[in-house]
Design an enzyme around this catalytic site. Structure first.
Site, PDB file in Angstrom:
ATOM      1  N   SER A 155       0.748  -1.230  -0.053  1.00 32.03           N
ATOM      2  CA  SER A 155      -0.020  -0.151   0.073  1.00 32.03           C
ATOM      3  C   SER A 155       0.882   1.421   0.068  1.00 32.03           C
ATOM      4  O   SER A 155       0.330   2.313  -0.349  1.00 32.03           O
ATOM      5  CB  SER A 155      -0.872   0.015   1.060  1.00 32.03           C
ATOM      6  OG  SER A 155      -1.635  -1.269   1.152  1.00 32.03           O
TER       7      SER A 155
ATOM      8  N   THR B 237      -1.912   4.280   3.247  1.00 29.00           N
ATOM      9  CA  THR B 237      -2.649   5.121   2.044  1.00 29.00           C
ATOM     10  C   THR B 237      -2.732   6.649   2.216  1.00 29.00           C
ATOM     11  O   THR B 237      -2.277   7.575   1.476  1.00 29.00           O
ATOM     12  CB  THR B 237      -3.779   4.424   1.964  1.00 29.00           C
ATOM     13  OG1 THR B 237      -3.698   2.963   1.847  1.00 29.00           O
ATOM     14  CG2 THR B 237      -4.744   4.820   0.497  1.00 29.00           C
TER      15      THR B 237
ATOM     16  N   GLU C  23     -10.645   7.157   2.152  1.00 31.42           N
ATOM     17  CA  GLU C  23     -10.076   5.844   1.951  1.00 31.42           C
ATOM     18  C   GLU C  23     -10.903   4.970   2.818  1.00 31.42           C
ATOM     19  O   GLU C  23     -11.127   4.979   3.979  1.00 31.42           O
ATOM     20  CB  GLU C  23      -8.542   5.495   2.621  1.00 31.42           C
ATOM     21  CG  GLU C  23      -7.929   4.216   2.174  1.00 31.42           C
ATOM     22  CD  GLU C  23      -6.765   3.744   3.384  1.00 31.42           C
ATOM     23  OE1 GLU C  23      -6.295   4.396   4.245  1.00 31.42           O
ATOM     24  OE2 GLU C  23      -6.438   2.624   2.737  1.00 31.42           O
TER      25      GLU C  23
ATOM     26  N   ASP D  51      -9.195  -4.311   2.625  1.00 33.18           N
ATOM     27  CA  ASP D  51      -8.098  -4.889   2.377  1.00 33.18           C
ATOM     28  C   ASP D  51      -7.884  -5.762   3.549  1.00 33.18           C
ATOM     29  O   ASP D  51      -7.401  -7.028   3.628  1.00 33.18           O
ATOM     30  CB  ASP D  51      -7.001  -3.792   2.536  1.00 33.18           C
ATOM     31  CG  ASP D  51      -5.409  -4.438   2.339  1.00 33.18           C
ATOM     32  OD1 ASP D  51      -5.206  -5.224   1.700  1.00 33.18           O
ATOM     33  OD2 ASP D  51      -4.903  -4.117   3.613  1.00 33.18           O
TER      34      ASP D  51
ATOM     35  N   HIS E  48      -4.667  -1.879  -4.860  1.00 33.92           N
ATOM     36  CA  HIS E  48      -4.409  -3.433  -5.303  1.00 33.92           C
ATOM     37  C   HIS E  48      -5.783  -4.195  -4.927  1.00 33.92           C
ATOM     38  O   HIS E  48      -6.347  -3.603  -4.192  1.00 33.92           O
ATOM     39  CB  HIS E  48      -3.126  -3.684  -4.620  1.00 33.92           C
ATOM     40  CG  HIS E  48      -3.245  -3.684  -3.244  1.00 33.92           C
ATOM     41  ND1 HIS E  48      -3.884  -4.332  -2.494  1.00 33.92           N
ATOM     42  CD2 HIS E  48      -2.808  -2.492  -2.562  1.00 33.92           C
ATOM     43  CE1 HIS E  48      -3.881  -4.048  -1.332  1.00 33.92           C
ATOM     44  NE2 HIS E  48      -3.218  -2.791  -0.998  1.00 33.92           N
TER      45      HIS E  48
HETATM   46 ZN    ZN Z   1      -3.561  -1.227   0.005  1.00 37.56          ZN
HETATM   47 MG    MG Z   2      -4.433   1.498   3.111  1.00 37.93          MG
END
Ligand code: ZN
Ligand code: MG
Length: 360
Positions: free
Chosen positions: A80, A133, A248, A253, A296
């Protein structure tokens, strides 16, 4: 003869109007950009959420959709840090890096360009605000795990609103500095809990929603993300020159890493509720570009069976980490048509720069 020249004048006028219109469309700039990143969110995570959701999701409202390639400078499978750096700076770097190049030199982020151009800026995260992030938009570190340094980096940029966990690294530090005091010295209103943030008030806001990471949606975080998105937009949109906001959905994730499909779905639907707030504003405003993407995919998720009537799905994960697959990009608003196609993750930064009309 006179008639002929009159016709040609009319034609010339008509033609030039058309040209002007075309030119206007081509050069139409975005006053505001809201970039929403679903960490670990691939096509399957989205379709899993769509398949079980009681209501239609906002993802289906977008008409301009593309894919980006996620690999980092060093790894086919990105982390990340490098993934965030590609989106925020337009550069591929080593895994674990936060907006520095492969030699460790700082790279200017879209948020820093926005600040330089007198726009208002904001960051929101459902993890710690110091996590990879959000950090990639404001900090410059060789390791994403230098959390105390990342907190210091927040004091170097005049960001207007940030909302997330991570208060601990501002107060309980090895160097004994109290960065909450420093934030206050820099004219921030430091606030605990999203409910205490009044977006009608003037000023800059540091809103801490947890000492470390926020809890899961189902374990007490609730609507923190969509509420934060709505409030940050309300606060930032008071600035006449426009704003840049990154939102975010961090924990899609973590659901993937846990191979926990309910976790993935709950976090994706929560993220979709934040997208709905951004779209609501952008539709009304007309000058706001909304971009939804991921850094991703996580988990190698597949849907192997299901039933649309009972809204059930059967899923399988293939790994407990990230995968290398392309991830989708959705765009709405001025400049949205630029986001169709297949491109590198770094192109998203370039497209945002173009939409804002910024030069390097
Ligand atoms: Zn990530
Ligand atoms: Mg993140």
């Amino acid at each position: 003869m006179r008639r002929l020249s009159l016709i040609s004048i009319v034609l010339v006028v008509l033609f030039s109007c058309n040209e002007v219109e075309k030119l206007e469309q081509q050069t139409k700039k975005a006053k505001n950009i809201i970039l929403l990143i679903g960490d670990g969110m691939g096509v399957t995570q989205i379709y899993a959420a769509m398949s079980v959701s009681e209501k239609p999701l906002s993802f289906e409202k977008f008409k301009h959709i593309g894919f980006h390639k996620t690999h980092s400078a060093t790894d086919f499978v990105t982390d990340s840090g490098a993934g965030g750096t590609a989106l925020s700076t337009g550069n591929k770097t080593r895994n674990k890096c936060i907006s520095v190049d492969t030699s460790g030199n700082p790279l200017k982020t879209i948020l820093e360009y926005a600040e330089e151009n007198q726009l208002a800026t904001g960051l929101i995260s459902t993890s710690s605000i110091l996590h990879a992030t959000p950090a990639a938009f404001i900090a410059h570190e060789q390791s994403r795990y230098n959390y105390e340094n990342i907190a210091l980096d927040f004091l170097d940029v005049d960001i207007d609103v940030f909302i997330g966990g991570g208060k601990k690294q501002f107060v309980d530090r090895e160097d004994k500095l109290n960065l909450i005091d420093s934030l206050r010295k820099n004219q921030y209103n430091v606030i605990d809990g999203i409910n205490n943030f009044n977006p009608e008030a003037d000023g800059k806001f540091a809103v801490f929603t947890a000492d470390e990471h926020n809890p899961e949606y189902v374990n007490g975080r609730g609507d923190m993300l969509p509420v934060s998105t709505e409030k940050a937009i309300k606060s930032l949109s008071k600035h006449e020159k426009g704003f840049f906001l990154m939102v975010e959905g961090s924990q899609i994730d973590w659901g993937g890493e846990d191979n926990d499909i309910d976790y993935v779905i709950n976090e994706t639907i929560d993220f979709d509720n934040a997208i709905a707030k951004a779209l609501e504003f952008a539709i009304e405003d007309g000058e706001t570009l909304v971009i939804v993407t991921s850094d991703h995919e996580t988990g190698g998720l597949s849907i192997v069976d299901g039933d649309l009537e009972t809204k059930t799905i059967i899923t399988e994960f293939s790994i407990d980490y990230h995968t290398a697959v392309m991830v989708p990009v959705f765009a709405f608003g001025p400049g949205a048509e630029e986001f169709g196609g297949i491109y590198e993750n770094t192109a998203i930064f370039e497209k945002m720069m173009k939409a804002f009309g910024f030069s390097k």
